[in-house]
Design a protein around this motif. Structure first.
Motif, mmCIF file in Angstrom:
data_model
loop_
_atom_site.group_PDB
_atom_site.id
_atom_site.type_symbol
_atom_site.label_atom_id
_atom_site.label_comp_id
_atom_site.label_asym_id
_atom_site.label_seq_id
_atom_site.Cartn_x
_atom_site.Cartn_y
_atom_site.Cartn_z
ATOM 1 N N GLU A 1 0.836 -1.201 0.000
ATOM 2 C CA GLU A 1 0.000 0.000 0.000
ATOM 3 C C GLU A 1 0.874 1.255 0.000
ATOM 4 O O GLU A 1 1.923 1.293 0.639
ATOM 5 C CB GLU A 1 -0.904 0.026 1.231
ATOM 6 N N ARG B 1 -6.232 15.922 2.012
ATOM 7 C CA ARG B 1 -7.419 15.454 1.306
ATOM 8 C C ARG B 1 -7.897 16.544 0.363
ATOM 9 O O ARG B 1 -7.833 17.733 0.692
ATOM 10 C CB ARG B 1 -8.549 15.103 2.280
ATOM 11 N N ARG C 1 -13.878 15.757 -4.409
ATOM 12 C CA ARG C 1 -14.051 14.331 -4.125
ATOM 13 C C ARG C 1 -15.394 13.817 -4.637
ATOM 14 O O ARG C 1 -15.541 12.626 -4.918
ATOM 15 C CB ARG C 1 -13.954 14.065 -2.621
ATOM 16 N N GLU D 1 -15.863 9.594 -11.804
ATOM 17 C CA GLU D 1 -14.660 9.256 -12.568
ATOM 18 C C GLU D 1 -14.754 9.777 -14.001
ATOM 19 O O GLU D 1 -13.767 10.188 -14.594
ATOM 20 C CB GLU D 1 -14.450 7.733 -12.562
ATOM 21 N N LYS E 1 -3.879 2.880 -10.380
ATOM 22 C CA LYS E 1 -5.010 2.484 -9.543
ATOM 23 C C LYS E 1 -5.428 3.650 -8.645
ATOM 24 O O LYS E 1 -4.586 4.299 -8.030
ATOM 25 C CB LYS E 1 -4.592 1.277 -8.696
ATOM 26 N N ASP E 2 -6.721 3.906 -8.592
ATOM 27 C CA ASP E 2 -7.278 4.968 -7.732
ATOM 28 C C ASP E 2 -6.536 6.297 -7.926
ATOM 29 O O ASP E 2 -5.935 6.843 -7.002
ATOM 30 C CB ASP E 2 -7.210 4.550 -6.256
ATOM 31 N N PRO F 1 -5.717 10.023 -8.017
ATOM 32 C CA PRO F 1 -6.286 11.214 -7.361
ATOM 33 C C PRO F 1 -6.880 12.166 -8.403
ATOM 34 O O PRO F 1 -6.425 12.222 -9.551
ATOM 35 C CB PRO F 1 -5.070 11.843 -6.663
ATOM 36 N N THR G 1 -1.530 14.208 -6.724
ATOM 37 C CA THR G 1 -0.988 12.855 -6.612
ATOM 38 C C THR G 1 0.116 12.798 -5.562
ATOM 39 O O THR G 1 0.154 11.894 -4.719
ATOM 40 C CB THR G 1 -0.457 12.384 -7.974
ATOM 41 N N SER H 1 -1.135 13.269 -2.004
ATOM 42 C CA SER H 1 -1.852 12.085 -1.524
ATOM 43 C C SER H 1 -0.909 10.978 -1.052
ATOM 44 O O SER H 1 -1.387 9.940 -0.579
ATOM 45 C CB SER H 1 -2.757 11.534 -2.629
ATOM 46 N N ARG I 1 1.176 9.238 -3.041
ATOM 47 C CA ARG I 1 1.312 8.192 -4.058
ATOM 48 C C ARG I 1 2.670 8.255 -4.742
ATOM 49 O O ARG I 1 3.227 9.332 -4.979
ATOM 50 C CB ARG I 1 0.207 8.347 -5.111
ATOM 51 N N GLN J 1 2.261 0.795 -6.460
ATOM 52 C CA GLN J 1 1.028 1.277 -7.104
ATOM 53 C C GLN J 1 1.234 2.664 -7.716
ATOM 54 O O GLN J 1 0.539 3.629 -7.364
ATOM 55 C CB GLN J 1 -0.116 1.323 -6.090
#
Length: 630
Positions: free
Chosen positions: A153, A160, A166, A170, A187-188, A190, A227, A230, A232, A405
């Motif tokens: 993960e 946020r 939010r 999509e 994946k997922d 932002p 991104t 977040s 990532r 990820q």
């Protein structure tokens, strides 16, 4: 005379009567010899006409029934696929036509398969070449590899996106990305955010950015900043001058600010994050940008952020002063950073953020081991970001395997030239370059950057320009750090009109209002060409890039240049258009080389791969001596 005539006539008649009988006997006598194959043996095979044999073969291929031909008198049935009832001749013609059509289809399929196999063979050959030069281990620390540690993960952060962002579907996010020409994979992903205020930046930073004329984020920042905020892992690819530096500098400043607010750093603690650059000049430029943001926040009453510049050629006393207070951010080149870590001047136990600027070069031959060595000092999971204007498929695939990820963000094709640059290619003989350079300098007002891949040539060009009354400075890897810094400062301040540089100044450096770039020597690799012309046409401005080529320029390089010009819809000079092009006609199916990104050749013909092999064999590292080492 009568009796004699009569006797002769009777003799002739007797001869004529006897002659046919004699000939018949010869034929009868010789018949058994000539026709001996018609012996009384009923086990012989019957003669089958050629047309019948052909029909039998076609029916056998088509699988349309049993085919058997009876010998005359042998009592064997004849089956040709036609039933007893019906016209045998018509049925045979129909079956012959059907069989021929089926055979023709099979032949076409076989030819298509053979053609496909040729393409597959070429693809397989390229895969083998890439596998032979691929990294054997993923980009991770030795401890993680030895213990088999893997993270599933990504890191969690406190940031946020605003609630209204939010709530977007999509589909709405995809429409926004399409509108701003951003391609994001992962994946997922932002959501994209179109202004700095909604990214929750502090008001002093917003005012600072606006004072520099940065009122809204660029496409890479719209997707890259959320991104990074977040937590990532990310691969960011965008053309030169698109604002990539801000996309990884703002997050590290915000993370450092948050850590300092939670628990202030004391002597010996830090860093929170680290940015590694391939050259001293790029590291210093990044450091100065982050330092200004840290000072702006401190002046507005926010906690003070410590920033350490870790490059060769600067005073250790200055570095010790920063480390003595505790620091949050390190901007470094690989050589000096490894030295500091090995001497335990500081540790990476608390470091959770790592960015590799110009990552394709950082991971490339010669620097990959340095990056692995640096990663071995990490003690915990980290967020890793890779940024570059040129990210060949080989490097991108390797990076994706090494990150957790990852989100891959593309603004334009990786390795494509900035469309705000007017590219002009001139055929200039080697002996005429110096004189023609003076003419090219008249195209625009200063400042101008002149690139050459030879250090001695850099010095020669500077000397020639000085003799002609042009204010010029020079920079390359063999210059001392003081000389390099003087050249950069005097050029940026406008005291000097022309900077002559080697590849050390080609990547990442941001000069104010460069209107013209001259490639005195065409780089061997098309990636370097993209970076060099990218010193102009930045932040939405238009620039001109003039490139000199001649018979000394490699044909593969010229083909790459030709396709790059075609992609950017630039004018193709006649001597480039006339090149023998083995890839002509491939059109949209044409893909870039996975090693260097050039469109004019395949992997097996890649000049960069050949150069890397030579360097590896000779034991040399990439770079131009001092650019990224110390």
């Amino acid at each position: 005379m009568a009796p004699s005539a009569e006797s002769s006539a009777s003799g002739a008649a007797a001869a004529s009567a006897s002659a046919p009988a004699y000939k018949r006997r010869r034929v009868v006598e010789e018949e058994p010899d000539l026709m001996s194959y018609e012996d009384d043996d009923d086990t012989y095979e019957a003669y089958i006409p050629a047309s019948k044999r052909k029909q039998m073969e076609l029916q056998r291929i088509a699988g349309r029934g049993r085919v058997a031909v009876a010998a005359p008198g042998a009592g064997t049935a004849v089956e040709t696929g036609a039933d007893k009832g019906g016209d045998d001749d018509d049925m045979g013609v129909r079956q012959s036509k059907t069989a021929l059509l089926h055979a023709a289809r099979e032949l076409k399929a076989l030819q298509a398969k053979e053609q496909k196999s040729e393409a597959e063979k070429a693809a397989e050959e390229e895969r083998k070449i890439l596998d032979a030069h691929a990294a054997r281990r993923k980009l991770a620390s030795d401890m993680e590899l030895a213990k088999g540690i893997s993270y599933e993960e990504p890191l969690k952060t406190s940031w946020r996106a605003p609630a209204f962002v939010r709530r977007r579907t999509e589909q709405e996010n995809e429409e926004l990305r399409d509108k701003h020409h951003v391609l994001a994979e992962g994946k997922d992903i932002p959501p994209l955010i179109t202004n700095f205020r909604d990214m929750k930046l502090p008001p002093p930073l917003l005012a600072h950015l606006e004072s520099k004329g940065i009122k809204r984020p660029t496409p890479i920042q719209m997707q890259g900043l959320p991104t990074a905020f977040s937590g990532r892992d990310m691969i960011g690819i965008a053309f030169t001058g698109s604002g990539k530096t801000l996309a990884f500098s703002l997050p590290i400043v915000m993370f450092a600010l948050e850590e300092q607010r939670k628990l202030p750093y004391v002597r010996g603690e830090g860093p929170t994050g680290m940015i590694v650059c391939p050259s001293r000049e790029l590291a210093r430029q990044t450091y100065e940008g982050i330092k200004v943001m840290a000072d702006v926040l401190a002046q507005a009453g926010y906690p003070e952020i410590g920033v350490l510049l870790c490059i060769g050629g600067i005073s250790m006393a200055e570095q010790s002063h920063v480390m003595g207070k505790g620091f949050h951010i390190v901007v470094a080149t690989p050589g000096r950073l490894q030295d500091m870590l090995e001497k335990k001047k500081f540790t990476l136990e608390a470091c959770k953020y790592l960015c590799l600027d110009e990552a394709d070069r950082m991971i490339d031959m010669g620097f990959e081991d340095d990056v692995r060595n640096i990663m071995s000092f990490f003690k915990q999971q980290r967020q890793t970001l890779l940024f570059s204007a040129t990210m060949p498929k080989k490097i991108q695939d390797f990076a994706e395997q090494s990150l957790i990820q990852p989100v891959v963000i593309n603004v334009g094709r990786a390795g494509a030239a900035n469309l705000d640059i007017i590219q002009e290619v001139e055929y200039v003989k080697q002996e005429a370059k110096m004189v023609y350079l003076l003419e090219c300098l008249q195209k625009t007002a200063p400042p101008v950057v002149v690139f050459s891949d030879n250090k001695n040539e850099v010095d020669d060009i500077q000397e020639y320009l000085l003799l002609k009354g042009v204010e010029a400075v020079a920079i390359h890897g063999s210059k001392t750090q003081d000389e390099r810094e003087y050249a950069i400062k005097s050029f940026k301040s406008g005291k000097k009109d022309v900077m002559v540089a080697s590849g050390v100044a080609s990547k990442g450096l941001d000069f104010n209002e460069i209107q013209h770039v001259v490639n005195y020597t065409m780089p061997k690799e098309i990636e370097d060409y993209v970076h060099q012309i990218g010193r102009t046409g930045r932040s939405g401005n238009t620039g001109i890039a003039t490139t000199f080529v001649n018979m000394n320029t490699a044909e593969q390089t010229l083909l790459d240049l030709k396709y790059l010009l075609m992609e950017a819809k630039q004018r193709i000079p006649p001597f480039l258009a006339a090149l023998d092009d083995p890839r002509a006609g491939q059109g949209a199916s044409l893909t870039g080389c996975a090693v260097c990104g050039g469109l004019g050749h395949s992997v097996k013909d890649c000049p960069k791969l050949e150069d890397n092999q030579r360097r590896q064999t000779a034991g040399f590292s990439r770079g131009d001596g001092g650019g990224g080492g110390y």
